[in-house]
Structures are given as structure tokens and as C-alpha cells.
Write a protein that holds these residues in place. Structure first.
Motif, mmCIF file in Angstrom:
data_model
loop_
_atom_site.group_PDB
_atom_site.id
_atom_site.type_symbol
_atom_site.label_atom_id
_atom_site.label_comp_id
_atom_site.label_asym_id
_atom_site.label_seq_id
_atom_site.Cartn_x
_atom_site.Cartn_y
_atom_site.Cartn_z
ATOM 1 N N PHE A 74 0.840 -1.196 0.000
ATOM 2 C CA PHE A 74 0.000 0.000 0.000
ATOM 3 C C PHE A 74 0.874 1.245 0.000
ATOM 4 C CE2 PHE A 74 -2.792 -3.266 1.538
ATOM 5 C CZ PHE A 74 -4.038 -2.927 1.031
ATOM 6 N N ALA A 75 0.439 2.254 -0.721
ATOM 7 C CA ALA A 75 1.182 3.516 -0.821
ATOM 8 C C ALA A 75 0.352 4.655 -0.252
ATOM 9 C CB ALA A 75 1.520 3.809 -2.280
ATOM 10 N N HIS A 76 1.000 5.543 0.471
ATOM 11 C CA HIS A 76 0.354 6.744 1.002
ATOM 12 C C HIS A 76 0.143 7.762 -0.114
ATOM 13 C CE1 HIS A 76 -0.286 10.374 3.368
ATOM 14 N NE2 HIS A 76 0.773 10.920 2.802
ATOM 15 N N GLU A 77 -1.022 8.400 -0.113
ATOM 16 C CA GLU A 77 -1.294 9.444 -1.101
ATOM 17 C C GLU A 77 -2.129 10.553 -0.463
ATOM 18 O OE1 GLU A 77 -3.932 9.807 -5.135
ATOM 19 O OE2 GLU A 77 -2.509 8.124 -5.038
ATOM 20 N N ALA A 78 -1.732 11.803 -0.698
ATOM 21 C CA ALA A 78 -2.507 12.969 -0.262
ATOM 22 C C ALA A 78 -3.133 13.618 -1.489
ATOM 23 C CB ALA A 78 -1.608 13.964 0.462
ATOM 24 N N ARG A 79 -4.424 13.939 -1.400
ATOM 25 C CA ARG A 79 -5.160 14.517 -2.529
ATOM 26 C C ARG A 79 -5.906 15.772 -2.069
ATOM 27 N NH1 ARG A 79 -8.424 8.957 -4.209
ATOM 28 N NH2 ARG A 79 -6.580 7.642 -4.609
ATOM 29 N N TRP A 80 -5.998 16.767 -2.943
ATOM 30 C CA TRP A 80 -6.812 17.953 -2.678
ATOM 31 C C TRP A 80 -8.167 17.777 -3.349
ATOM 32 C CZ3 TRP A 80 -7.939 21.662 0.376
ATOM 33 C CH2 TRP A 80 -8.680 22.767 -0.044
ATOM 34 N N HIS B 228 -5.176 8.862 1.596
ATOM 35 C CA HIS B 228 -5.576 7.546 1.107
ATOM 36 C C HIS B 228 -4.411 6.575 1.242
ATOM 37 C CE1 HIS B 228 -9.401 8.640 -1.084
ATOM 38 N NE2 HIS B 228 -8.867 9.839 -0.922
ATOM 39 N N LEU B 229 -4.739 5.304 1.372
ATOM 40 C CA LEU B 229 -3.778 4.215 1.231
ATOM 41 C C LEU B 229 -4.159 3.458 -0.034
ATOM 42 C CD1 LEU B 229 -3.644 3.031 4.944
ATOM 43 C CD2 LEU B 229 -1.771 4.097 3.665
ATOM 44 N N VAL B 230 -3.277 3.487 -1.022
ATOM 45 C CA VAL B 230 -3.587 2.972 -2.350
ATOM 46 C C VAL B 230 -2.944 1.598 -2.536
ATOM 47 C CG1 VAL B 230 -3.452 3.420 -4.829
ATOM 48 C CG2 VAL B 230 -3.692 5.339 -3.224
ATOM 49 N N SER B 231 -3.759 0.632 -2.927
ATOM 50 C CA SER B 231 -3.248 -0.716 -3.168
ATOM 51 C C SER B 231 -2.348 -0.720 -4.403
ATOM 52 C CB SER B 231 -4.410 -1.693 -3.367
ATOM 53 O OG SER B 231 -3.923 -2.997 -3.606
ATOM 54 N N ARG B 232 -1.136 -1.216 -4.252
ATOM 55 C CA ARG B 232 -0.177 -1.230 -5.360
ATOM 56 C C ARG B 232 -0.482 -2.333 -6.372
ATOM 57 N NH1 ARG B 232 4.470 1.776 -3.923
ATOM 58 N NH2 ARG B 232 4.701 2.186 -1.679
ATOM 59 N N LEU B 233 -1.332 -3.297 -5.993
ATOM 60 C CA LEU B 233 -1.610 -4.447 -6.842
ATOM 61 C C LEU B 233 -2.971 -5.032 -6.470
ATOM 62 C CD1 LEU B 233 0.404 -7.520 -5.521
ATOM 63 C CD2 LEU B 233 0.120 -5.406 -4.228
ATOM 64 N N GLU B 234 -3.461 -5.918 -7.297
ATOM 65 C CA GLU B 234 -4.667 -6.662 -6.941
ATOM 66 C C GLU B 234 -4.304 -7.635 -5.827
ATOM 67 O OE1 GLU B 234 -7.851 -9.746 -9.041
ATOM 68 O OE2 GLU B 234 -6.560 -8.466 -10.291
ATOM 69 N N GLN B 235 -5.091 -7.621 -4.745
ATOM 70 C CA GLN B 235 -4.738 -8.446 -3.591
ATOM 71 C C GLN B 235 -5.974 -8.705 -2.732
ATOM 72 O OE1 GLN B 235 -2.427 -6.337 -0.457
ATOM 73 N NE2 GLN B 235 -2.614 -4.486 -1.730
ATOM 74 N N THR B 236 -5.852 -9.688 -1.852
ATOM 75 C CA THR B 236 -6.912 -10.022 -0.902
ATOM 76 C C THR B 236 -6.319 -10.026 0.498
ATOM 77 O OG1 THR B 236 -8.104 -11.364 -2.525
ATOM 78 C CG2 THR B 236 -8.612 -11.737 -0.207
ATOM 79 N N VAL B 237 -6.987 -9.349 1.404
ATOM 80 C CA VAL B 237 -6.584 -9.292 2.808
ATOM 81 C C VAL B 237 -7.653 -10.013 3.626
ATOM 82 C CG1 VAL B 237 -6.187 -7.767 4.779
ATOM 83 C CG2 VAL B 237 -5.335 -7.125 2.497
ATOM 84 N N VAL B 238 -7.223 -10.821 4.589
ATOM 85 C CA VAL B 238 -8.156 -11.537 5.451
ATOM 86 C C VAL B 238 -8.130 -10.894 6.841
ATOM 87 C CG1 VAL B 238 -8.744 -13.738 6.529
ATOM 88 C CG2 VAL B 238 -7.875 -13.680 4.166
ATOM 89 N N GLU C 257 -13.096 -12.594 7.270
ATOM 90 C CA GLU C 257 -13.630 -12.082 6.011
ATOM 91 C C GLU C 257 -12.496 -11.754 5.042
ATOM 92 O OE1 GLU C 257 -16.621 -9.121 6.101
ATOM 93 O OE2 GLU C 257 -17.555 -9.878 7.946
ATOM 94 N N ALA C 258 -12.736 -12.027 3.764
ATOM 95 C CA ALA C 258 -11.776 -11.698 2.710
ATOM 96 C C ALA C 258 -12.133 -10.333 2.141
ATOM 97 C CB ALA C 258 -11.815 -12.751 1.620
ATOM 98 N N ILE C 259 -11.158 -9.442 2.146
ATOM 99 C CA ILE C 259 -11.361 -8.079 1.645
ATOM 100 C C ILE C 259 -10.510 -7.930 0.394
ATOM 101 C CG2 ILE C 259 -11.202 -5.624 2.182
ATOM 102 C CD1 ILE C 259 -11.144 -6.597 5.209
ATOM 103 N N ARG C 260 -11.156 -7.732 -0.742
ATOM 104 C CA ARG C 260 -10.457 -7.706 -2.025
ATOM 105 C C ARG C 260 -10.165 -6.274 -2.444
ATOM 106 N NH1 ARG C 260 -13.789 -11.982 -1.821
ATOM 107 N NH2 ARG C 260 -12.870 -14.010 -2.411
ATOM 108 N N PHE C 261 -8.970 -6.093 -2.989
ATOM 109 C CA PHE C 261 -8.531 -4.799 -3.493
ATOM 110 C C PHE C 261 -8.136 -4.942 -4.956
ATOM 111 C CE2 PHE C 261 -7.844 -4.478 1.028
ATOM 112 C CZ PHE C 261 -8.132 -3.158 1.339
ATOM 113 N N ALA C 262 -8.627 -4.042 -5.782
ATOM 114 C CA ALA C 262 -8.108 -3.930 -7.144
ATOM 115 C C ALA C 262 -6.831 -3.096 -7.113
ATOM 116 C CB ALA C 262 -9.144 -3.259 -8.043
ATOM 117 N N ALA C 263 -5.977 -3.281 -8.090
ATOM 118 C CA ALA C 263 -4.787 -2.433 -8.202
ATOM 119 C C ALA C 263 -5.232 -0.990 -8.364
ATOM 120 C CB ALA C 263 -3.943 -2.868 -9.389
ATOM 121 N N GLY C 264 -4.681 -0.105 -7.538
ATOM 122 C CA GLY C 264 -5.039 1.313 -7.598
ATOM 123 C C GLY C 264 -6.225 1.690 -6.742
#
Length: 312
Positions: free
Chosen positions: A229-235, A245-255, A259-266
Motif C-alpha cells: 500500500f502507498a500513502h497518497e494525499a489529494r486535494w 488515502h492508502l492505495v493498493s499497489r496491486l490486486e490483492q486479498t486481505v483476510v 472475512e476476505a477483503i479484495r482490493f483492485a490495483a489502484g
């Protein structure tokens, strides 16, 4: 750690609810465990982070003008007090008050700060109050009805949505004995300066943001890979706020919590807002919460404000 172990069910349920939304979210209050509080104090010392030094300068220059709003033999009650660094400017000058009531969500961190304050201000009652300022704030009985001023520096009110900020103002307005509310608030300014303040070159703000994932791993048995995950500041111009924001660098699943929490890349987790104000917007928000803006003090560049509100 045994990934089936949950040490903080409140955090787990809050996180599961937020991460189940179309725009994944985490409540920013979960930043402030002991490590998170330490990281935030580091942030306040960064060259890019203008709010702390600017507000500190305002308080030093105008502490005498603020003193008249704190009742004689009354109390100063601070919301989200952290290390109470800026508060010392007031305590050094406010020799007419009887008590200082710092409140914070992190009991361990608050306890250490309170011990230092007791040592440094032996003639002042220092009474720590472990509380989330977005919930019930019960003061010890001895101080509940004491005349008091409330201090809320750092533009923490900007972390709240408009309705949440008004709700907080309304609840503080209804506390017994409150005579004034001294409020720090960040002001609208150049976007580049704002972004830099929330995405410093040393990466301290990134570590602060990522720390919430570390908490989920440690306290809720989650298996977040912090490097994914990458830190990002947005206006956000439409809402006049910085978003973290914490931005997922890749498609991934966190448990987590079974529960399985799915993230798309970006895809991102929205972790915090920091709203920026104008004087008119602050006055209107205060009025909705039952207050009147009587002082609006800024630095010479109008980057930050310290306002005094009184009940109406």
C-alpha cells in the motif's frame, strides 16, 4: 501472532464496516494508538507541516487576549490533547485557572503526558480524561460543573465532515459550565503547500497513515502487507479538503475477522479528511452549533486561525 486472535473488537467491527463500503474507509481516530501518537508528534515538527508552528506563533503572540475567555479559578478542558505542547503556552500564562483537563483516546500516551505536566505545574490540578471527543466526554464529578473553557487546537475539527463538526460543537455547547471554545482551524491556501504538508519528503506522514494497517494486523488478526500500500494525499476542491488515502499497489486479498477483503490495483482506503476553512465558513458552522464567533486571529499570511467562540 495467531491470526485468529482479536484483541480489539471495536476496531475490528469499525474496520470491517468501513472496508465493506464502495469507497473503502477507515475512521481516522484509529491512527492514535501509542505509536500513532508518537508519529503525529514527529509530523508536527516537519518543515513542510506549517500548521503547528503557525498556530504556536499565534498562541504566543495573543495568549493575553485569550486569557480573558478562561474563567477565574476555572478549568481548561482540551479535546484530543496529544502531547499538550501548545497548551503549555497557555498554562504558562494562565495563572488564574485551577485545573487543566487534557483528554485523549490513547490512555497510555495521555498518562505519560499528564505525569510530565503534574511535575511541571505543581500548583495546577492536572486531571487526564481518557475519551473519544466524538463520543461521551464525562468529566470527573469534581470538575463537571466547574466554569471552563474548551481548547481544541491543531485544526482537528477539520478531520470531521460538516455535520460531524456541527454535532461536536453542539455537544460541547451543552456541557455544564462552558464559557468559551478556543478553536484552531486551518485556512484555504495554495494547493501545493497543502499537499506538501500531508506528504512530507521524509515519509513520516506515510508511516503515520500506514500505522493504521499495522494496528489492524496487531489487534485484529489481519494480514495486511504494508509494502503493498502507498500513502497518497489529494486535494478535493469541491469539499475544500485534503484527503489521505492508502492505495493498493496491486490486486490483492486481505483476510481479517474471517472475512476476505479484495482490493483492485489502484483502489484506495480513504483514511482521513482535513477540511480547510474561511472565516465566513467557520462563523456559519459555529452558529449552527450554538456559538458566536467573537475572535478570529490569524498569522500575517492568513495561513491558520485561532478563533474564540462563545455560547449563544
Amino acid at each position: 501472532m495467531d491470526k485468529s486472535v482479536v484483541d480489539n473488537d471495536e476496531l475490528l467491527q469499525s474496520a470491517l464496516q468501513g472496508l465493506g463500503l464502495p469507497q473503502k474507509r477507515l475512521d481516522s481516530k484509529w491512527f492514535y494508538d501509542h505509536r500513532g501518537s508518537e508519529l503525529f508528534e514527529e509530523i508536527t515538527q516537519l518543515p513542510e507541516y506549517y500548521p503547528t508552528r503557525t498556530e504556536t506563533a499565534i498562541l504566543r503572540e495573543h495568549v493575553g487576549a485569550l486569557a480573558k475567555y478562561v474563567p477565574q479559578d476555572g478549568a481548561l478542558f482540551e479535546l484530543g490533547s496529544g502531547a499538550s505542547v501548545k497548551t503549555r503556552i497557555l498554562l504558562d500564562d494562565f495563572d488564574h485557572i485551577a485545573a487543566y483537563l487534557p483528554s485523549d483516546i490513547s490512555a497510555e500516551f495521555l498518562g505519560g503526558v499528564a505525569r510530565d505536566l503534574v511535575r511541571d505545574y505543581p500548583d495546577l490540578d492536572v486531571v487526564p480524561v481518557v475519551a473519544d471527543f466524538m463520543g461521551a466526554m464525562a468529566l470527573p464529578a469534581q470538575y463537571a460543573d466547574m466554569p471552563k473553557a474548551v481548547f481544541f487546537p491543531g485544526s482537528t475539527i477539520g478531520n470531521l465532515e460538516a455535520e460531524g463538526a456541527v454535532e461536536l460543537l453542539s455537544r460541547v455547547r451543552m456541557m455544564p459550565g462552558v464559557r468559551a471554545f478556543i478553536l484552531g482551524a486551518d485556512l484555504v491556501k495554495d494547493t501545493g503547500e497543502l499537499i506538501a504538508a500531508y506528504d512530507d519528503a521524509q515519509g513520516v506522514t506515510a508511516a503515520f497513515n500506514l500505522n493504521v494497517l499495522r494496528r489492524l494486523n496487531a489487534e485484529c488478526g489481519a494480514d495486511f502487507d504494508l509494502t503493498a500500500f502507498a500513502h497518497e494525499a489529494r486535494w478535493n476542491q469541491a469539499h475544500s479538503r485534503i484527503e489521505m488515502h492508502l492505495v493498493s499497489r496491486l490486486e490483492q486479498t486481505v483476510v481479517m475477522g474471517g472475512e476476505a477483503i479484495r482490493f483492485a490495483a489502484g483502489e484506495s482506503i480513504h483514511t482521513e479528511n482535513s477540511h480547510k476553512y474561511t472565516q465566513d465558513r467557520l462563523a456559519a458552522m459555529a452558529a449552527r452549533g450554538g456559538w458566536r464567533l467573537v475572535e478570529f486571529i490569524t498569522d500575517r499570511q492568513a495561513r491558520f486561525s485561532v478563533s474564540v467562540l462563545i455560547p449563544v
